[in-house]
Write a protein that holds these residues in place. Sequence first.
Motif, mmCIF file in Angstrom:
data_model
loop_
_atom_site.group_PDB
_atom_site.id
_atom_site.type_symbol
_atom_site.label_atom_id
_atom_site.label_comp_id
_atom_site.label_asym_id
_atom_site.label_seq_id
_atom_site.Cartn_x
_atom_site.Cartn_y
_atom_site.Cartn_z
ATOM 1 N N GLY A 1 40.979 43.789 37.044
ATOM 2 C CA GLY A 1 41.113 42.776 36.001
ATOM 3 C C GLY A 1 40.903 41.353 36.499
ATOM 4 O O GLY A 1 41.010 40.404 35.725
ATOM 5 N N GLU A 2 40.608 41.194 37.781
ATOM 6 C CA GLU A 2 40.399 39.855 38.331
ATOM 7 C C GLU A 2 39.077 39.242 37.880
ATOM 8 O O GLU A 2 38.965 38.023 37.779
ATOM 9 N N LEU A 3 38.083 40.079 37.638
ATOM 10 C CA LEU A 3 36.780 39.619 37.171
ATOM 11 C C LEU A 3 36.555 40.208 35.783
ATOM 12 O O LEU A 3 36.594 41.431 35.608
ATOM 13 N N GLU A 4 36.358 39.341 34.817
ATOM 14 C CA GLU A 4 36.178 39.780 33.431
ATOM 15 C C GLU A 4 34.878 40.565 33.271
ATOM 16 O O GLU A 4 33.850 40.212 33.856
ATOM 17 N N SER A 5 34.954 41.609 32.464
ATOM 18 C CA SER A 5 33.759 42.372 32.115
ATOM 19 C C SER A 5 33.942 42.943 30.722
ATOM 20 O O SER A 5 35.063 42.992 30.202
ATOM 21 N N VAL A 6 32.835 43.343 30.134
ATOM 22 C CA VAL A 6 32.865 43.937 28.798
ATOM 23 C C VAL A 6 31.995 45.183 28.794
ATOM 24 O O VAL A 6 30.988 45.255 29.491
ATOM 25 N N PRO A 7 32.400 46.177 27.986
ATOM 26 C CA PRO A 7 31.537 47.346 27.851
ATOM 27 C C PRO A 7 30.467 47.081 26.798
ATOM 28 O O PRO A 7 30.732 46.461 25.773
ATOM 29 N N VAL A 8 29.265 47.505 27.098
ATOM 30 C CA VAL A 8 28.162 47.449 26.136
ATOM 31 C C VAL A 8 27.623 48.874 26.075
ATOM 32 O O VAL A 8 26.859 49.286 26.950
ATOM 33 N N GLY A 9 28.082 49.607 25.070
ATOM 34 C CA GLY A 9 27.759 51.031 25.039
ATOM 35 C C GLY A 9 28.387 51.693 26.250
ATOM 36 O O GLY A 9 29.577 51.553 26.491
ATOM 37 N N PRO B 1 32.014 34.900 36.777
ATOM 38 C CA PRO B 1 32.098 34.667 38.229
ATOM 39 C C PRO B 1 32.640 33.272 38.573
ATOM 40 O O PRO B 1 33.493 33.137 39.459
ATOM 41 N N ALA B 2 32.209 32.254 37.857
ATOM 42 C CA ALA B 2 32.703 30.895 38.114
ATOM 43 C C ALA B 2 34.187 30.783 37.778
ATOM 44 O O ALA B 2 34.950 30.116 38.497
ATOM 45 N N ALA B 3 34.625 31.446 36.697
ATOM 46 C CA ALA B 3 36.040 31.418 36.320
ATOM 47 C C ALA B 3 36.889 32.115 37.387
ATOM 48 O O ALA B 3 37.986 31.651 37.718
ATOM 49 N N TYR B 4 36.375 33.204 37.936
ATOM 50 C CA TYR B 4 37.078 33.918 39.004
ATOM 51 C C TYR B 4 37.252 33.011 40.221
ATOM 52 O O TYR B 4 38.347 32.907 40.779
ATOM 53 N N VAL B 5 36.200 32.325 40.617
ATOM 54 C CA VAL B 5 36.273 31.422 41.775
ATOM 55 C C VAL B 5 37.236 30.272 41.486
ATOM 56 O O VAL B 5 38.021 29.873 42.354
ATOM 57 N N ALA B 6 37.224 29.744 40.268
ATOM 58 C CA ALA B 6 38.140 28.661 39.909
ATOM 59 C C ALA B 6 39.590 29.116 40.024
ATOM 60 O O ALA B 6 40.447 28.370 40.533
ATOM 61 N N ARG B 7 39.887 30.359 39.601
ATOM 62 C CA ARG B 7 41.250 30.887 39.738
ATOM 63 C C ARG B 7 41.624 31.054 41.210
ATOM 64 O O ARG B 7 42.756 30.753 41.603
ATOM 65 N N LEU B 8 40.685 31.521 42.030
ATOM 66 C CA LEU B 8 40.942 31.649 43.465
ATOM 67 C C LEU B 8 41.278 30.295 44.082
ATOM 68 O O LEU B 8 42.227 30.173 44.861
ATOM 69 N N ARG B 9 40.518 29.288 43.704
ATOM 70 C CA ARG B 9 40.733 27.942 44.262
ATOM 71 C C ARG B 9 42.071 27.374 43.803
ATOM 72 O O ARG B 9 42.786 26.751 44.595
ATOM 73 N N ALA B 10 42.409 27.580 42.527
ATOM 74 C CA ALA B 10 43.682 27.071 42.008
ATOM 75 C C ALA B 10 44.855 27.765 42.701
ATOM 76 O O ALA B 10 45.855 27.117 43.041
ATOM 77 N N THR B 11 44.730 29.063 42.944
ATOM 78 C CA THR B 11 45.791 29.808 43.623
ATOM 79 C C THR B 11 45.942 29.318 45.054
ATOM 80 O O THR B 11 47.065 29.162 45.539
ATOM 81 N N GLN B 12 44.825 29.055 45.702
ATOM 82 C CA GLN B 12 44.874 28.581 47.088
ATOM 83 C C GLN B 12 45.518 27.209 47.159
ATOM 84 O O GLN B 12 46.312 26.935 48.066
#
Length: 75
Positions: A43-51, A61-72
């Motif tokens: 659940g750390e990287l958002e994804s969606v099912p398409v079929g 990917p950018a949101a994931y990196v932003a969360r990593l940086r904020a946590t650090q």
Amino acid sequence: MDEHETLATPTDDDPTLVLLKVEEAARRLRIGRTTCYALIRSGELESVPVGRLRRVPVDAPAAYVARLRATQRAS
């Protein structure tokens, strides 16, 4: 045009994309495909099912990196 040139542009540079393949998201993050799937599963990287396919929103990917940086910064 010689036989090694192609007309297709790299999908990583296409500004019209809304969803990325997992492999494309992994390439943007400079991680392996397996690691990318693990981030999706956790659940750390958002994804969606398409079929039957799994796609990653282009901004995830950018949101994931932003969360990593904020946590650090917070620790």
